[in-house]
Write a protein that holds these residues in place. Structure first.
Motif, PDB file in Angstrom:
ATOM      1  N   PRO A 164       0.806  -1.229   0.000  1.00 42.91           N
ATOM      2  CA  PRO A 164       0.000   0.000   0.000  1.00 42.91           C
ATOM      3  C   PRO A 164       0.836   1.275   0.000  1.00 42.91           C
ATOM      4  O   PRO A 164       0.368   2.304  -0.470  1.00 42.91           O
ATOM      5  N   THR A 165       2.051   1.245   0.534  1.00 41.89           N
ATOM      6  CA  THR A 165       2.799   2.512   0.648  1.00 41.89           C
ATOM      7  C   THR A 165       3.667   2.800  -0.571  1.00 41.89           C
ATOM      8  O   THR A 165       4.238   3.871  -0.673  1.00 41.89           O
ATOM      9  N   THR A 166       3.773   1.829  -1.488  1.00 45.77           N
ATOM     10  CA  THR A 166       4.624   2.050  -2.654  1.00 45.77           C
ATOM     11  C   THR A 166       4.127   3.234  -3.463  1.00 45.77           C
ATOM     12  O   THR A 166       2.947   3.353  -3.759  1.00 45.77           O
ATOM     13  N   GLY A 167       5.027   4.128  -3.819  1.00 42.90           N
ATOM     14  CA  GLY A 167       4.665   5.260  -4.661  1.00 42.90           C
ATOM     15  C   GLY A 167       4.154   6.459  -3.883  1.00 42.90           C
ATOM     16  O   GLY A 167       3.899   7.495  -4.467  1.00 42.90           O
ATOM     17  N   LEU A 168       3.983   6.312  -2.577  1.00 41.93           N
ATOM     18  CA  LEU A 168       3.492   7.450  -1.790  1.00 41.93           C
ATOM     19  C   LEU A 168       4.667   8.245  -1.215  1.00 41.93           C
ATOM     20  O   LEU A 168       5.684   7.675  -0.830  1.00 41.93           O
ATOM     21  N   ASP A 169       4.504   9.565  -1.141  1.00 45.86           N
ATOM     22  CA  ASP A 169       5.563  10.381  -0.534  1.00 45.86           C
ATOM     23  C   ASP A 169       5.474  10.289   0.990  1.00 45.86           C
ATOM     24  O   ASP A 169       4.551   9.672   1.535  1.00 45.86           O
ATOM     25  N   ARG A 172       2.191  11.476   2.579  1.00 47.73           N
ATOM     26  CA  ARG A 172       1.055  10.592   2.309  1.00 47.73           C
ATOM     27  C   ARG A 172       1.206   9.257   3.028  1.00 47.73           C
ATOM     28  O   ARG A 172       0.223   8.649   3.429  1.00 47.73           O
ATOM     29  N   ARG A 173       2.455   8.802   3.197  1.00 47.06           N
ATOM     30  CA  ARG A 173       2.665   7.570   3.956  1.00 47.06           C
ATOM     31  C   ARG A 173       2.188   7.740   5.384  1.00 47.06           C
ATOM     32  O   ARG A 173       1.528   6.881   5.958  1.00 47.06           O
ATOM     33  N   LYS A 174       2.547   8.890   5.945  1.00 49.63           N
ATOM     34  CA  LYS A 174       2.168   9.182   7.321  1.00 49.63           C
ATOM     35  C   LYS A 174       0.643   9.218   7.430  1.00 49.63           C
ATOM     36  O   LYS A 174       0.060   8.656   8.350  1.00 49.63           O
ATOM     37  N   GLU A 175       0.023   9.881   6.457  1.00 50.19           N
ATOM     38  CA  GLU A 175      -1.437   9.986   6.491  1.00 50.19           C
ATOM     39  C   GLU A 175      -2.099   8.620   6.363  1.00 50.19           C
ATOM     40  O   GLU A 175      -3.070   8.315   7.037  1.00 50.19           O
ATOM     41  N   LEU A 176      -1.520   7.785   5.481  1.00 53.68           N
ATOM     42  CA  LEU A 176      -2.071   6.442   5.331  1.00 53.68           C
ATOM     43  C   LEU A 176      -1.929   5.674   6.640  1.00 53.68           C
ATOM     44  O   LEU A 176      -2.845   4.975   7.073  1.00 53.68           O
ATOM     45  N   SER A 177      -0.782   5.813   7.286  1.00 53.29           N
ATOM     46  CA  SER A 177      -0.556   5.136   8.560  1.00 53.29           C
ATOM     47  C   SER A 177      -1.590   5.567   9.593  1.00 53.29           C
ATOM     48  O   SER A 177      -2.120   4.749  10.340  1.00 53.29           O
ATOM     49  N   GLN A 178      -1.850   6.878   9.624  1.00 52.09           N
ATOM     50  CA  GLN A 178      -2.845   7.367  10.596  1.00 52.09           C
ATOM     51  C   GLN A 178      -4.224   6.796  10.296  1.00 52.09           C
ATOM     52  O   GLN A 178      -4.958   6.403  11.202  1.00 52.09           O
ATOM     53  N   LEU A 179      -4.531   6.696   9.023  1.00 55.04           N
ATOM     54  CA  LEU A 179      -5.819   6.148   8.626  1.00 55.04           C
ATOM     55  C   LEU A 179      -5.914   4.680   9.031  1.00 55.04           C
ATOM     56  O   LEU A 179      -6.945   4.216   9.524  1.00 55.04           O
ATOM     57  N   ILE A 180      -4.801   3.974   8.838  1.00 53.48           N
ATOM     58  CA  ILE A 180      -4.805   2.555   9.179  1.00 53.48           C
ATOM     59  C   ILE A 180      -4.946   2.360  10.688  1.00 53.48           C
ATOM     60  O   ILE A 180      -5.620   1.443  11.147  1.00 53.48           O
ATOM     61  N   ASP A 181      -4.358   3.262  11.469  1.00 52.95           N
ATOM     62  CA  ASP A 181      -4.555   3.210  12.921  1.00 52.95           C
ATOM     63  C   ASP A 181      -6.040   3.205  13.258  1.00 52.95           C
ATOM     64  O   ASP A 181      -6.502   2.465  14.123  1.00 52.95           O
ATOM     65  N   LYS A 182      -6.783   4.049  12.564  1.00 55.39           N
ATOM     66  CA  LYS A 182      -8.222   4.134  12.813  1.00 55.39           C
ATOM     67  C   LYS A 182      -8.945   2.873  12.329  1.00 55.39           C
ATOM     68  O   LYS A 182      -9.802   2.331  13.021  1.00 55.39           O
ATOM     69  N   LEU A 183      -8.558   2.424  11.144  1.00 52.16           N
ATOM     70  CA  LEU A 183      -9.222   1.258  10.544  1.00 52.16           C
ATOM     71  C   LEU A 183      -9.003  -0.004  11.355  1.00 52.16           C
ATOM     72  O   LEU A 183      -9.881  -0.858  11.455  1.00 52.16           O
ATOM     73  N   LYS A 184      -7.790  -0.123  11.926  1.00 47.77           N
ATOM     74  CA  LYS A 184      -7.389  -1.357  12.605  1.00 47.77           C
ATOM     75  C   LYS A 184      -8.374  -1.786  13.680  1.00 47.77           C
ATOM     76  O   LYS A 184      -8.508  -2.976  13.965  1.00 47.77           O
ATOM     77  N   THR A 185      -9.046  -0.807  14.288  1.00 43.16           N
ATOM     78  CA  THR A 185      -9.941  -1.152  15.386  1.00 43.16           C
ATOM     79  C   THR A 185     -11.137  -1.968  14.911  1.00 43.16           C
ATOM     80  O   THR A 185     -11.668  -2.778  15.659  1.00 43.16           O
ATOM     81  N   LYS A 186     -11.551  -1.775  13.641  1.00 39.04           N
ATOM     82  CA  LYS A 186     -12.736  -2.523  13.217  1.00 39.04           C
ATOM     83  C   LYS A 186     -12.488  -3.474  12.045  1.00 39.04           C
ATOM     84  O   LYS A 186     -13.333  -4.289  11.714  1.00 39.04           O
ATOM     85  N   THR A 187     -11.321  -3.381  11.396  1.00 42.51           N
ATOM     86  CA  THR A 187     -11.084  -4.186  10.207  1.00 42.51           C
ATOM     87  C   THR A 187      -9.800  -4.998  10.366  1.00 42.51           C
ATOM     88  O   THR A 187      -8.808  -4.491  10.878  1.00 42.51           O
ATOM     89  N   GLY A 188      -9.840  -6.251   9.930  1.00 43.44           N
ATOM     90  CA  GLY A 188      -8.617  -7.031   9.880  1.00 43.44           C
ATOM     91  C   GLY A 188      -7.848  -6.643   8.632  1.00 43.44           C
ATOM     92  O   GLY A 188      -8.439  -6.314   7.611  1.00 43.44           O
ATOM     93  N   GLU A 197       9.454   0.639   7.973  1.00 45.76           N
ATOM     94  CA  GLU A 197       8.846   1.541   8.932  1.00 45.76           C
ATOM     95  C   GLU A 197       7.362   1.223   9.107  1.00 45.76           C
ATOM     96  O   GLU A 197       6.850   1.128  10.223  1.00 45.76           O
ATOM     97  N   PHE A 198       6.701   1.037   7.976  1.00 48.49           N
ATOM     98  CA  PHE A 198       5.272   0.735   7.963  1.00 48.49           C
ATOM     99  C   PHE A 198       4.994  -0.586   8.677  1.00 48.49           C
ATOM    100  O   PHE A 198       4.088  -0.696   9.495  1.00 48.49           O
TER     101      PHE A 198
END
Ligand SMILES: Nc1ncnc2c1ncn2[C@@H]1O[C@H](COP(=O)(O)OP(=O)(O)OP(=O)(O)O)[C@@H](O)[C@H]1O
Ligand SMILES: [Mg+2]
Lengths: 220, 245
Positions: A164-169, A172-188, A197-198
């Motif tokens: 998922p992080t390939t090609g992101l600056d 945007r990587r940081k933002e994706l990580s933050q989003l995944i933090d939120k998603l992790k609580t309800k999605t596998g 790092e990711f």
């Protein structure tokens, strides 16, 4: 059987070349699992097998206790959101906004809700200024973000993300990580990645593959 | 099955049988050409079973076309019809069977050509003094075909994975989905050809007029034998056809 996705002694060949050998795996509904391994070790193939894109030759794969061989791609797609390693493979609409609203439109969701949800996603992924752009001309990172956004819009119960992080600056990587933090609580999430790092930040379990076999599977 | 047949030999025999298929009307002679085609397919190792498997979905379309074709032929004795309306006549049936055999012969020709290594086929064309540019373009075109198929398959998978069951959609919606297949194909093809032409230029394509090649094809005795027997067979059949008419 427990585990949301269960793989039992699965073997898979492509053009008579064995690619995956004796895969046994059980994935929970609420866990972030990383798959790592060198190029060509079969990570993408494993993800595609679980999603039913490539048929396995031997063994069984269960999704929520149902054998995936008996499910259609559409049925699997309603449960699992799959991000292709190459975002170009999954972007098919001519316009960004169409790509996002595509699935909702055919599920007969109310036009108003579709609009709300798409606009929310556009903002979330910094794509609002591109909403009427032609998907064909997007940059690699923009395509990647669009692909992730369209997968998430479907609100799948489980996510398989191939790099998922390939090609992101960095931003945007940081933002994706933050989003995944939120998603992790309800999605596998099953994430295939080479991004150290990711992986370190999110993984609750790391599966290592080599030559089509799982050689290591440890909790973090 | 004969191995290592020169692609030019295959090309020659395919040209023979497909030309014969087009010029003949007589179903008996077409039958002979069809048998010759099957025989050639056997010795060149073409996979006819695979061919049947591939076309079985559109087979009914052929049958319908043949049936419609035969409806328009009004001469001959009536087989099906009421009073003054002739639906199917003997002549029509014969014509229809002729069409079917022609289609089969053309398909078999395709199957024979597909046993050629494309690189070698192109080399064969070049050695037959076809300009390299044209041969190169042909080979590119052939390489692009499977990419199309790939692109369509990927898009279908991507669409279904969004949770859309194509079989449950209305006809109008299905047609809409088909229109979605075009974007990736056109975009993908344009993209690939742009990259390809750049990469070819960068590597000095057409920098020199004379080209050498690692692969050089050489005809063997068997090749000459097969080409001459194909020609003899064709001439023979044409004579027989003349006599029968
Ligand atoms: N259609 C195919 N036919 C034959 N072999 C294939 C096919 N598709 C993939 N392979 C092979 O399967 C192996 C595993 O491929 P896969 O894409 O799963 O690797 P990966 O672990 O995802 O690698 P990467 O880190 O580069 O993405 C590779 O050796 C590849 O060459
Ligand atoms: Mg991969």
């Amino acid at each position: 059987m427990n585990g949301f996705i269960v793989v039992e002694t699965m073997y898979l060949s492509l053009n008579h070349i064995p690619i995956l050998k004796n895969i046994n795996l059980s994935l929970d509904r609420h866990q972030f699992v990383s798959v790592v391994g060198p190029n060509g070790s079969g990570k993408t193939t494993l993800g595609k097998a679980i999603t039913g894109i490539i048929k396995h030759n031997q063994g069984h794969i269960y999704l929520n206790d149902k054998n995936i061989s008996l499910l259609s791609l559409a049925e699997i797609g309603r449960t699992i959101g799959y991000l292709f390693q190459n975002p170009e493979k999954q972007i098919f609409a001519p316009k960004v906004i169409e790509e996002l609203s595509f699935a909702l439109k055919y599920k007969k969701v109310d036009q108003k809700i579709i609009e709300e949800k798409t606009i929310e996603m556009l903002h979330l992924f910094d794509l609002y200024h591109l909403k009427d752009a032609t998907t064909f001309f997007l940059s690699q990172g923009e395509k990647q973000r669009l692909a992730i956004a369209s997968v998430l819009l479907n609100e799948p119960e489980y996510l398989i993300l191939d790099e998922p992080t390939t090609g992101l600056d960095i931003k945007r990587r940081k933002e994706l990580s933050q989003l995944i933090d939120k998603l992790k609580t309800k999605t596998g999430i099953l994430s295939i990645s080479h991004d150290k790092e990711f992986i370190n930040r999110h993984s609750e379990r790391i599966i290592t593959m080599k030559d089509g076999c799982i050689i290591d599977d440890k909790k973090c | 099955m004969i191995k290592n047949v020169d692609p030019r030999t295959k090309l020659a025999s395919v040209i023979c049988i497909s030309t014969l298929a087009i010029i003949f009307q007589n179903p008996l002679i077409l039958m002979a050409v069809l048998f010759a085609g099957v025989f050639l397919a056997k010795i060149f190792g073409a996979n006819l079973l695979m061919l049947i498997k591939r076309i079985r979905h559109i087979l009914f379309l052929f049958i319908v076309i043949i049936f419609i074709q035969s409806l328009f032929v009004k001469t001959g004795t009536v087989l099906i019809g009421f009073e003054n309306i002739r639906i199917l006549t003997s002549e029509g049936l014969i014509r229809g069977i002729g069409y079917l055999m022609r289609i089969l012969i053309i398909l078999i020709s395709g199957a024979i050509l597909s046993t050629c290594d494309m690189r070698k086929l192109i080399q064969g064309l070049i050695q037959m003094k076809l300009p390299y540019d044209i041969a190169f373009m042909t080979s590119l075109g052939i390489k692009f075909l499977p990419l199309f198929v790939e692109e369509i398959k990927d898009t279908m998978i991507a669409i279904q994975l969004r949770g859309i069951d194509i079989n449950q959609l209305s006809l109008r919606e299905r047609l809409e989905i088909v229109s979605y297949l075009f974007t990736p194909i056109i975009a993908g093809t344009l993209n690939k050809s742009k990259k390809l032409s750049l990469s070819v230029e960068c590597r000095g394509f057409r920098a020199y007029d004379r080209r050498t090649s690692i692969t050089k094809l050489k005809m063997s005795f068997t090749d000459y034998l097969m080409i001459s027997s194909s020609l003899l067979f064709s001439v023979g059949l044409i004579m027989i056809d003349k006599i029968l008419v």
